[in-house]
Design an enzyme around this catalytic site. Structure first.
Site, PDB file in Angstrom:
ATOM      1  N   GLU A  96     -18.734 -55.861  13.638  1.00  0.00           N
ATOM      2  CA  GLU A  96     -20.390 -54.834  14.124  1.00  0.00           C
ATOM      3  C   GLU A  96     -21.269 -54.935  13.058  1.00  0.00           C
ATOM      4  O   GLU A  96     -22.899 -54.940  13.337  1.00  0.00           O
ATOM      5  CB  GLU A  96     -19.478 -53.749  14.798  1.00  0.00           C
ATOM      6  CG  GLU A  96     -19.217 -52.833  15.842  1.00  0.00           C
ATOM      7  CD  GLU A  96     -19.763 -53.632  17.163  1.00  0.00           C
ATOM      8  OE1 GLU A  96     -21.471 -52.973  16.953  1.00  0.00           O
ATOM      9  OE2 GLU A  96     -19.729 -54.172  17.905  1.00  0.00           O
ATOM     10  N   SER A 370       6.655   2.498  44.589  1.00  0.00           N
ATOM     11  CA  SER A 370       7.567   3.054  44.605  1.00  0.00           C
ATOM     12  C   SER A 370       7.912   2.120  43.261  1.00  0.00           C
ATOM     13  O   SER A 370       8.940   3.104  42.367  1.00  0.00           O
ATOM     14  CB  SER A 370       8.746   3.234  45.458  1.00  0.00           C
ATOM     15  OG  SER A 370       8.504   3.857  46.271  1.00  0.00           O
TER      16      SER A 370
END
Length: 725
Positions: A96, A370
């Site tokens: 690069e 309940s």
């Protein structure tokens, strides 16, 4: 007329040329100085230093380090340059930017070459970007090919070179790069393509990654392996040409295959784990001020309490249709499993097919029915000095103009113990008891358990709430019984680390003392028997499980149900399960009740126990009294008499009967001569009674009444018998 000699005219022309050259030189110098200042100072305008802090993937993992989810905008794990091998660094530099360590951010030789080729082509065809320029473009600019973008790129590159070392720049470059497959940074690329950390990459593997820099999708080793191989070998050649490796090494590495060892893609929205991850994100936001965006960018490591095996088993249970009894499709459910000794949430299911972003039903309020009684009535009542498990309560139908209380089965016992009222889920007894202890008193306990409700009526005792409660809250509340009276705050997140692996948070859950150990133990014993002989007896689980069911009637479909609950606990875990429709109307109702969540829970516990054995039984805390099991009084149907004579010719009578195998039952013997009679004795542990001197027979009659020493209640009397000669 001005007459100038030839020499004077030549001198004048020379002066004019010198003036022009001077003016041009001054202009050029000014432009140069201005350009230098512009490039030097303009870089600060282009560079946004916040963008130098790269987004990093947040990992969500269990205590043993197993990653169960990831959160990210860009899937990246930043890594220090010191952990990146030199040959990997060399591969990127060679392909690069060969002069990376010589130039000051801009390679003017490459720029001149690129400009020449652009002029020849009459368009922008070739870049001349250094690594520093590429980093600048990727972080601060767009990909458009214009001269202005190139100028900005140069300005930013020069700024970076002035303010950061080459080592820093290369580290940022290698961490910000995109490698395809949704992967950013060399570390995540290494893990993705080779299932190893970057520090373990070989020369060929590093060269392959460097080759992706030019076109990560075009050279993808997954999609285009042949192109990727050629590109890798070009990188190796560049490394040879720049002296980073020998020709011999280059040829050896070029002969190798790609050597991919692809990491199995982490499904960071795994459907089995999604409900739990949602709770983690909500807890991170509410308690640690970490938004979803923070998590996706911050690179945190979050250690959670989830048990993946339990979570997976629960998820699989929720996929089975037979547990969800609806009249049509769409029955939903929610489940939460909590370690009641630590507060750790180990599993959560927010819906049968939950996906992140959906409604997480673990935190959605429903009518509890309940299942609310133990925490709203019975627990608080036992904390008074007036009630204990065998206290007697009325069980009668209550009907007023504006108020009616009925038992679900429409059966009434007139009088019943508190213990039996829990087991049989008596509505009438619960409402009566709540009225006796006081609504405000009961709500004080609910508030301590994190249940702040606006309701002020006796319907609280039956779970008839305006806003309802959710499975997480119910699991917390019941954990106070399971954990000897102390409720420990629930939490999913154990630890949080930042991207530098510094510990930011470690859980220290709050503890709240709700009930005494004695009350908690008594409730455990009563709820344990409820799962074996009471309303929660459906299903099979071979070890101790205490719990309670709850069912609410459907408001638009008579005889059918709207919500079904089971909340229970083992020696280790509290489990809360809800079932129902998200929206209930006349076309959506449950055709079953609390048997279904109860069965699901017991089946789940059985499967968990097969993988990791759970505790066989609850351990009674020190200093706590045992709670004896209820006594079931027998109905005495056969009574026999027999006369005997002793040596003094006195007549003795022997009465025998068939009783209960429970030796705690006391049998009271009565004698009557036609009236109510008198008690002449009582026995326990035997089913016979001797009358030493039978007198007045055959007129006297005898009968037996079983007596419960716990409730102080007598049972039904037997038939009357006489002694016959």
């Amino acid at each position: 007329m001005n007459h100038l000699t030839r020499s004077e005219r030549r001198r004048q022309r020379r002066l004019l040329r010198l003036k022009k050259v001077g003016v041009v030189s001054v202009i050029f110098l000014c432009v140069t100085i201005f350009s230098f200042i512009f490039v030097r100072l303009g870089g600060k305008l282009v560079v946004d230093e916040e963008r130098l802090i790269l987004d990093a993937t947040t990992t969500v993992e269990t205590a043993d380090g197993t990653v169960v989810s990831t959160l990210y905008e860009e899937n990246r794990v930043p890594v220090s340059i010191d952990h990146i091998p030199k040959h990997v660094q060399d591969a990127f530099v060679a392909i690069e930017d060969r002069r990376f360590y010589e130039h000051a951010g801009v390679d003017f030789q490459s720029i001149i070459r690129a400009i020449y080729r652009d002029i020849v082509a009459r368009s922008k065809v070739e870049g001349a970007s250094t690594i520093t320029q590429q980093l600048s473009k990727n972080l601060f600019l767009t990909n458009e090919k214009t001269w202005m973008r190139k100028i900005k790129e140069v300005m930013a590159a020069r700024y970076l070179e002035r303010n950061f070392s080459k080592k820093d720049i290369l580290e940022m470059y290698l961490n910000q790069m995109y490698f395809g497959q949704g992967v950013y940074g060399v570390e995540m690329a290494s893990q993705t393509f080779f299932s190893k950390t970057v520090r373990d990459l070989t020369i060929a593997e590093g060269a392959l990654l460097a080759g992706l820099a030019k076109a990560p999708n075009g050279y993808s080793p997954i999609d285009y392996p042949e192109k990727a191989l050629k590109r890798r070998n070009i990188v190796l050649l560049a490394m040879d040409q720049t002296g980073k490796i020998s020709t011999e090494t280059r040829l050896e590495e070029q002969r190798k295959t790609l050597g991919l060892n692809l990491q199995q893609s982490e499904n960071h929205w795994d459907p089995a784990f999604a409900s739990y991850i949602d709770l983690v994100m909500k807890e991170a936001a509410e308690h640690h001020h970490l938004s979803v965006q923070d998590l996706k960018r911050g690179g945190y490591r979050i250690v959670i309490n989830m048990d993946p095996d339990v979570q997976q088993l629960a998820y699989e249970q929720f996929q089975e249709e037979n547990y969800f009894p609806g009249n049509t499709d769409g029955v939903e459910g929610a489940l939460l499993v909590k370690n009641h000794q630590t507060g750790e949430i180990i599993a959560a299911i927010g819906g049968r097919h939950y996906q992140l972003g959906d409604l997480n039903r673990v935190t959605v309020n429903r009518q509890p029915g309940s299942v609310f009684k133990p925490i709203s009535v019975y627990g608080p009542a036992l904390m008074t000095e007036s009630y204990e498990p065998y206290s007697l309560l009325p069980d009668r139908l209550v009907e007023h103009t504006h108020y009616s209380v009925q038992n679900p089965d429409h059966q009434y016992d007139e009088t019943i113990s508190l213990y039996e009222a829990i087991m049989q889920s008596k509505n009438t007894s619960a409402v009566w008891l709540l009225d006796q202890i006081g609504i405000d008193y009961a709500k004080e306990y609910l508030t301590q358990m994190g249940l702040t409700i606006p309701d002020d009526g006796l319907a609280i005792g039956l779970g008839g709430l305006k806003e309802g409660v959710n499975p997480l809250q119910m699991a917390d509340a019941y954990s106070s019984f399971a954990n000897h009276g102390t409720m420990i705050e629930s939490f999913t997140i154990s630890k949080v680390y930042n991207r530098e692996n510094d510990l930011l948070f470690q859980a220290e859950p709050e503890e709240t003392k709700i009930f005494t150990k004695q009350v908690a133990w008594d409730m455990t014993e009563m709820l344990l028997r409820t799962t074996k002989e009471g309303t929660a007896k459906s299903g099979e689980y071979g070890k101790d499980l205490a719990g309670k069911t709850g069912t609410t009637e459907h408001p638009f479909s008579e005889g059918n149900n709207k919500d079904a609950w089971f909340v229970g606990y083992t020696p280790e875990y509290v489990i809360a399960v809800w079932m129902g429709y998200d929206h209930s109307d006349e076309d959506h109702y449950l055709i079953g009740g609390s048997d279904y969540p109860t069965q699901l829970t017991k089946d789940l516990l059985t499967k968990i126990n097969q993988r990791t054995p759970l505790g066989d039984s609850f351990t009674k805390p020190e200093g706590v009294r045992d709670l004896p099991a209820p006594i079931e009084l027998p109905e005495i149907s056969d009574v026999n008499t027999e006369l005997t004579f002793d040596s003094w010719s006195l007549v003795k009578g022997k009465i025998t009967w068939t009783g209960s195998p429970d030796e705690r039952v006391i049998y009271r013997i009565y004698k009557t001569d036609g009236g109510l009679g008198e008690r002449i004795g009582e026995v326990s542990g035997t089913t016979e009674f001797i009358i030493d001197n039978v007198s007045g027979w055959p007129m006297d009659e005898y009968y037996i009444i079983p007596y419960d020493p716990l409730t102080k209640l007598e049972g039904k009397r037997s038939k009357r018998v006489q002694f016959v000669m």
